[in-house]
Scaffold this active site. Structure first.
Site, PDB file in Angstrom:
ATOM      1  N   ASP A  62      27.950 -26.128 -19.084  1.00  0.00           N
ATOM      2  CA  ASP A  62      29.331 -25.795 -19.429  1.00  0.00           C
ATOM      3  C   ASP A  62      29.719 -24.410 -18.943  1.00  0.00           C
ATOM      4  O   ASP A  62      28.875 -23.574 -18.612  1.00  0.00           O
ATOM      5  CB  ASP A  62      29.561 -25.929 -20.933  1.00  0.00           C
TER       6      ASP A  62
ATOM      7  N   GLU B 191      26.893 -24.418 -24.438  1.00  0.00           N
ATOM      8  CA  GLU B 191      26.246 -23.115 -24.600  1.00  0.00           C
ATOM      9  C   GLU B 191      27.254 -22.003 -24.859  1.00  0.00           C
ATOM     10  O   GLU B 191      26.938 -21.019 -25.519  1.00  0.00           O
ATOM     11  CB  GLU B 191      25.419 -22.780 -23.345  1.00  0.00           C
TER      12      GLU B 191
END
Length: 365
Positions: free
Chosen positions: A77, A135
């Protein structure tokens, strides 16, 4: 004009081209499924890898019977896009870069990992590769944390590497982080008769003054100097343009050295804002450097890197908590992470791939 999202990833492409392809698949936290699907599909034909999927986290591992196992991980991400996709190549002061969201944090590292995962069929250690979701948001959503709860056996290893941007150097451990809300209460009133109310926003002034006057420490932990930071990041308050506010909230972020536990850091913040209502809303432990482990020392020597501290929080902390020494090693300048002009030097992508390949095949000693 938006780049066309690829329908597949070519892991035989060079690591720069692969980085660009991955970056041009938008994957802001919460929207990683498309990229996770591409990763899983690209690795599906690799007979030397066992593939495991957990939500939008993809794991690939070898089972060669080696006497040591190394875990290498990276997150899929990114923070939100801000007119910095599709990617483009640019040259600044004679250095060639790939510009765009995710190039530094941390899709260049992911590209290197994917290429090596596909190509290293006979590494000198068994390998567990992890590409995970969420994350860049609250720790409770982190895909690696979810995976640790669902499949703790996958985290068994002698050493771990996070491909977080480190300028191609080895960054040991990481600072811990917490977010806290500092709240002030007041009394609503019409702003034309403010003297009958109590302005909650004004009551935050002493808290802001303390932050302005605070001098953050630099703490030595196992030979590495970790810089701390305590900062206001958001201020919320106000009801309407003619109303004295009865509540105001100051969001504070504390980055603390790994010598301090999350509980100790939380207590420090509460004491620092004594007299205010303080609520810790999110936090994650730091990680000590872990560079005293023999395999970690071998790795640092093999890649010819300089050991440095990691100031930001990374998932090395999750491995450290499980007793697995871990370091950060990846292409990209951490100062460009999350920046609107995020860009990674092409030479760093290539040199990181070369260093990891050499170490994992035994070519570097």
């Amino acid at each position: 004009m938006p780049a066309e999202t690829p329908t597949s990833l070519d892991l035989s492409a060079d690591s720069v081209a692969l980085t660009r392809a991955i970056c041009d698949v938008p994957s802001v936290s919460g929207d990683e499924t498309t990229l996770a699907d591409l990763v899983e599909s690209a690795l599906g034909g690799a007979s030397h890898l066992e593939i495991i999927r957990d939500g939008d986290t993809v794991v690939a591992r070898t089972n060669l019977g080696r006497d040591r196992r190394v875990v290498i991980a990276g997150h899929l991400d990114t923070v939100p896009i801000n007119a910095n996709l599709p990617t483009r190549f640019e040259t600044v002061d004679g250095v060639d870069y790939l510009w765009g969201r995710g190039t530094v944090d941390m899709k260049a590292g992911v590209a290197v990992q994917l290429k090596l995962a596909a190509e290293l069929t006979e590494p000198i250690v068994d390998l567990t590769w992890m590409w995970y979701d969420h994350e860049e948001v609250a720790a409770g959503l982190n895909g690696l944390g979810r995976l640790a709860g669902n499949r703790p056996d996958l985290f068994e290893g002698d050493f771990a590497i996070l491909g977080e941007p480190s300028n191609g150097q080895v960054e040991g451990g990481c600072n811990g982080t917490l977010r806290a809300e500092v709240r002030a209460a007041g009394l609503r009133a019409h702003s034309a008769r403010s003297w009958v109310g109590e302005n909650a926003i004004h009551k935050l002034a002493p808290a802001l003054t303390r932050l302005v006057e605070y001098e953050a420490e630099t703490v030595d932990v196992d030979g590495l100097a970790y810089r701390e930071g305590l900062n206001a990041v958001v201020v919320r308050g106000g009801v309407a343009g003619n109303v004295i506010p009865d509540e105001a909230v100051l969001d504070v972020n504390y980055r603390f050295a790994p010598s301090r536990s999350l509980a100790e850091a939380s207590e420090f913040v509460r004491e620092f804002f004594d007299g205010f209502e303080v609520t810790v809303v999110d936090g994650a432990e730091g990680a000590r450097p872990g560079l005293d482990a023999p395999l970690a020392q071998q790795f640092v020597r093999a890649v010819g890197a300089e050991a440095r501290p990691k100031y930001g929080w990374t998932d090395v902390a999750r491995f450290s908590a499980l007793g697995v020494p871990a370091v950060n090693f990846g292409p990209g300048d951490p100062l460009k992470a999350h920046a609107d002009d995020e860009r990674v030097a092409l030479d760093q992508i290539r040199s990181t791939e070369h260093a990891l390949r050499a170490w994992l095949t035994g070519a570097a000693h």
